[in-house]
Design an enzyme around this catalytic site. Structure first.
Site, PDB file in Angstrom:
ATOM      1  N   MET A  43     -13.315  40.637  24.311  1.00  0.00           N
ATOM      2  CA  MET A  43     -14.472  39.747  24.185  1.00  0.00           C
ATOM      3  C   MET A  43     -14.222  38.421  24.896  1.00  0.00           C
ATOM      4  O   MET A  43     -15.133  37.845  25.498  1.00  0.00           O
ATOM      5  CB  MET A  43     -14.797  39.520  22.702  1.00  0.00           C
ATOM      6  CG  MET A  43     -16.130  38.869  22.454  1.00  0.00           C
ATOM      7  SD  MET A  43     -17.489  39.805  23.205  1.00  0.00           S
ATOM      8  CE  MET A  43     -18.195  40.599  21.776  1.00  0.00           C
ATOM      9  N   GLU A  86       0.866  38.341   3.192  1.00  0.00           N
ATOM     10  CA  GLU A  86      -0.209  37.945   2.274  1.00  0.00           C
ATOM     11  C   GLU A  86      -1.587  38.110   2.916  1.00  0.00           C
ATOM     12  O   GLU A  86      -2.569  38.419   2.240  1.00  0.00           O
ATOM     13  CB  GLU A  86      -0.019  36.498   1.800  1.00  0.00           C
ATOM     14  CG  GLU A  86       1.112  36.299   0.801  1.00  0.00           C
ATOM     15  CD  GLU A  86       2.468  36.084   1.462  1.00  0.00           C
ATOM     16  OE1 GLU A  86       2.574  36.203   2.704  1.00  0.00           O
ATOM     17  OE2 GLU A  86       3.438  35.793   0.724  1.00  0.00           O
ATOM     18  N   LYS A 127       4.592  27.261 -12.477  1.00  0.00           N
ATOM     19  CA  LYS A 127       5.571  28.248 -12.929  1.00  0.00           C
ATOM     20  C   LYS A 127       5.941  28.069 -14.404  1.00  0.00           C
ATOM     21  O   LYS A 127       6.171  29.045 -15.115  1.00  0.00           O
ATOM     22  CB  LYS A 127       6.826  28.173 -12.057  1.00  0.00           C
ATOM     23  CG  LYS A 127       7.819  29.280 -12.370  1.00  0.00           C
ATOM     24  CD  LYS A 127       8.931  29.365 -11.365  1.00  0.00           C
ATOM     25  CE  LYS A 127       9.904  30.490 -11.746  1.00  0.00           C
ATOM     26  NZ  LYS A 127      10.988  30.626 -10.775  1.00  0.00           N
ATOM     27  N   PHE A 168      10.413  22.356  -3.609  1.00  0.00           N
ATOM     28  CA  PHE A 168      10.579  23.538  -2.767  1.00  0.00           C
ATOM     29  C   PHE A 168       9.343  24.438  -2.869  1.00  0.00           C
ATOM     30  O   PHE A 168       8.892  24.757  -3.963  1.00  0.00           O
ATOM     31  CB  PHE A 168      11.836  24.306  -3.194  1.00  0.00           C
ATOM     32  CG  PHE A 168      12.045  25.563  -2.395  1.00  0.00           C
ATOM     33  CD1 PHE A 168      12.254  25.508  -1.024  1.00  0.00           C
ATOM     34  CD2 PHE A 168      12.016  26.811  -3.007  1.00  0.00           C
ATOM     35  CE1 PHE A 168      12.425  26.660  -0.281  1.00  0.00           C
ATOM     36  CE2 PHE A 168      12.196  27.973  -2.274  1.00  0.00           C
ATOM     37  CZ  PHE A 168      12.399  27.894  -0.905  1.00  0.00           C
ATOM     38  N   GLN A 169       8.815  24.812  -1.730  1.00  0.00           N
ATOM     39  CA  GLN A 169       7.639  25.679  -1.618  1.00  0.00           C
ATOM     40  C   GLN A 169       6.410  25.119  -2.324  1.00  0.00           C
ATOM     41  O   GLN A 169       5.595  25.855  -2.869  1.00  0.00           O
ATOM     42  CB  GLN A 169       7.949  27.096  -2.117  1.00  0.00           C
ATOM     43  CG  GLN A 169       8.952  27.796  -1.202  1.00  0.00           C
ATOM     44  CD  GLN A 169       9.090  29.276  -1.463  1.00  0.00           C
ATOM     45  OE1 GLN A 169       8.980  29.708  -2.601  1.00  0.00           O
ATOM     46  NE2 GLN A 169       9.358  30.034  -0.413  1.00  0.00           N
TER      47      GLN A 169
END
Ligand SMILES: Cc1ncc(C[n+]2csc(CCOP(=O)(O)OP(=O)(O)O)c2C)c(N)n1
Length: 575
Positions: free
Chosen positions: A486, A64, A176, A126-127
């Site tokens: 750096m 993602e 959902k 869930f999630q």
């Protein structure tokens, strides 16, 4: 092996869902590309994408974070919102870095996250992640859809908010059961209802007059040009205005290209790794005209010593920016183009600043950017200059964060706007390569070069799949110094040379890695090799990865150490 999707389009008899409505709304907004990754909570949306094939393109990233940086690259080049889709929970949290990055650099994004069904929100389903709470401080605005009837309005508002005023990311969280829910009637078309959101785009004429007067009276004026010039598409106006009144121009890191680097009035980039002339111009100035920059600490250094004698004018579309870091005498809330056009009309007299321009020319001549050529190795600065030469300075250049980013900023000499895509505010390693994918998708005809560090590239290199799959001719240049360069530089200069955990003890074989992803890979170990290979690589109509071995010890100079003022640069001349 390329895997072709089966052309088994279904003539669906399934009822239209909330997700189908969403896709229709996106198409109405003119969205052509979705950057995303599926999962349980967005399955209805992906089903709708399947049904809408041929009308809207979806690119399946491998992480993602890759998808959102690509959307940022797309937004930076087109000025249009990049559209991202991720699932609930881990999909959404994987976007957090990119959302923050877009917020810091004012990039327009519209992000859709799936959410668990309304009935189980708050039950540790869930999630489930509280995306609204997580993203409240890192978005310009966020929504959770509670009623499908609101979706058309929310989508309209989201695109409007993301791309107007000071651009930024807007997130829409969709439970959902809303996206899966059957549409029994088509909700009414969306209308924007945002009484509290009315960005000011036109400047106050009295304030413009004040600035025009200040310019004509000034002896040491300087313009500071930031990315607000890009958002306002005001580069031509800036150049015309600066030339008309002989006003010298410093650009910020994100403002590179807003004013041509080869214009005699250009002083180059200001700030931590800016030029001596740019920083001394701001330090000695009696009138600092900030157009679309946010006075961040990398630019100002220690605020106590920033432009101590200057009257400060600040033109910004976001009123919250004005006076935030630097006390401002002439505040102008406006779109950069509108303000420049008005200023052009009102400023009749030019300042008497010949002496000032001479002083600045002397600074430029006496203290140019410098590096030492090492005949036995490749200087990273030389590498950037070679890329500039072979691309005629006309490529879209994206970078990661680190030394290579600063060398690209210093040595690519940007002449035109919308060629420079970098993570300025957040400083996100792993940004450059996926951003190049988005930039190439936005501008298929452009040469796109991702200049990345060997460490940063390893944070998002899984997106190599995409450039093969989508046949994007992105050129990846790994500035490989075998170190977190750096970090190493700061340890050497500021932490008594204690090189703690900043050397990469093992490296992958980047050439084989490229080949594993079906693209060409080349290892370059000397200047001679680079000179022969570079034209060939840029003539090749496909993606190439070049693993360029550069000198590990090289440092980015000049530099303002943390806590120091802009007049206290080190490494201004070779030692
Ligand atoms: C995600 C993230 N983690 C850590 C840092 C801190 N950081 C800034 S520059 C840098 C080193 C980058 O090394 P490399 O990608 O090899 O580039 P180089 O500096 O060598 O050009 C690190 C670790 C960061 N900017 N971003």
């Amino acid at each position: 092996m390329k895997v072709e999707a089966k052309p088994d389009f279904q003539t669906s008899t399934a009822p239209k869902t909330g997700a189908d409505l969403l896709i229709d709304l996106l198409i109405n907004e003119g969205v052509d590309t979705l950057f995303g990754y599926p999962g349980g909570a967005v399955l209805p949306i992906y089903d709708a994408i399947y049904r809408a094939r041929g009308t809207i393109k979806h690119v399946l990233f491998r992480h993602e974070q890759g998808s959102i940086h690509a959307a940022e690259g797309y937004a930076r080049i087109t000025g249009k919102p990049g559209v991202v889709i991720a699932t609930s929970g881990p999909g959404a949290t994987n976007l957090v870095t990119g959302i923050t990055d877009a917020m810091m650099d004012s990039l327009p994004l519209v992000i859709f996250t799936g959410q668990v069904a309304r009935g189980v929100i708050g039950t540790d389903a869930f999630q489930e992640a509280d995306v609204m709470a997580i993203t409240t401080p890192i978005t310009k605005h966020n929504y959770q859809v509670q009623d499908i009837a609101d979706l058309p309005r929310i989508v309209k508002e989201a695109f409007h908010i993301a791309s107007t005023g000071r651009p930024g990311p807007v997130l829409i969280d969709i439970p959902k059961d809303i996206s899966a829910g059957e549409l029994f009637e088509t909700p009414e078309e969306g209308t924007i209802n945002l009484p509290g959101y009315q960005p000011t785009t036109k400047p106050n004429p009295l304030q413009i007059k004040k600035l025009a007067d200040a310019i004509s009276k000034s002896k040491k004026p300087v313009i500071l040009a930031g990315a607000g010039i890009l958002h306002g598409k005001a580069s031509a106006e800036l150049t015309a205005f600066a030339e008309k009144h002989k006003l010298p121009v410093v650009t910020t890191l994100l403002g590179l290209g807003t004013f041509p680097a080869n214009n005699p009035l250009s002083l180059g980039m200001g700030g931590m790794h800016g030029t001596y002339a740019a920083n001394m111009a701001m330090y000695e100035s009696d009138l600092l005209i900030n157009i679309g920059a946010r006075f961040d600490d990398r630019l100002t250094g220690n605020l106590k010593h920033f432009s101590p004698n200057a009257k400060v004018a600040h033109i910004d579309i976001d009123p919250a920016e004005i006076g935030k870091n630097v006390p401002t005498n002439i505040p102008i809330v406006s779109d950069s183009k509108e303000a420049l056009i008005e200023l052009m009309n009102q400023t009749s007299e030019s300042p008497e600043n010949e002496e000032w321009l001479e002083t600045l020319s002397k600074y430029k001549e006496e203290f140019p950017l410098w590096y030492k050529h090492d005949p036995n190795g490749m200087s990273p600065q030389w590498l950037i200059e070679a890329i500039h030469k072979v691309t005629n300075g006309d490529a879209v250049v994206t970078t990661d964060v680190g030394q290579h980013q600063m060398w690209a900023a210093q040595y690519y000499n940007f002449e035109k706007p919308h060629r420079w895509v970098t993570s300025g505010g957040l400083g996100t390693m792993g940004f450059g390569f996926p951003a190049a994918i988005g930039a190439q998708m936005a501008s298929p005809g452009s040469t796109v070069v991702a200049i990345v560090g060997d460490a940063g590239f390893q944070m998002t290199l899984q997106e190599l799949s995409i450039i093969y799959e989508q046949n994007l001719p992105v050129k990846i240049i790994i500035v490989n110094n075998g170190a977190l360069g750096m970090v190493r530089q700061w340890q050497e200069l500021l932490h008594g040379n204690r090189i703690s955990e900043s050397i990469l003890q093992t490296q992958p074989d980047f050439v084989k890695l490229a080949e594993a992803y079906h693209i060409r890979g080349l290892k370059i170990e000397s200047q001679e090799e680079l000179i022969t290979k570079l034209p060939e690589v840029f003539a090749y109509d496909g993606p190439v990865l070049m693993d360029c071995r550069v000198l590990q010890q090289e440092k980015v100079f000049p530099m303002i150490a943390p806590g120091k003022g802009i007049h206290e640069m080190i490494g201004v001349k070779p030692s």
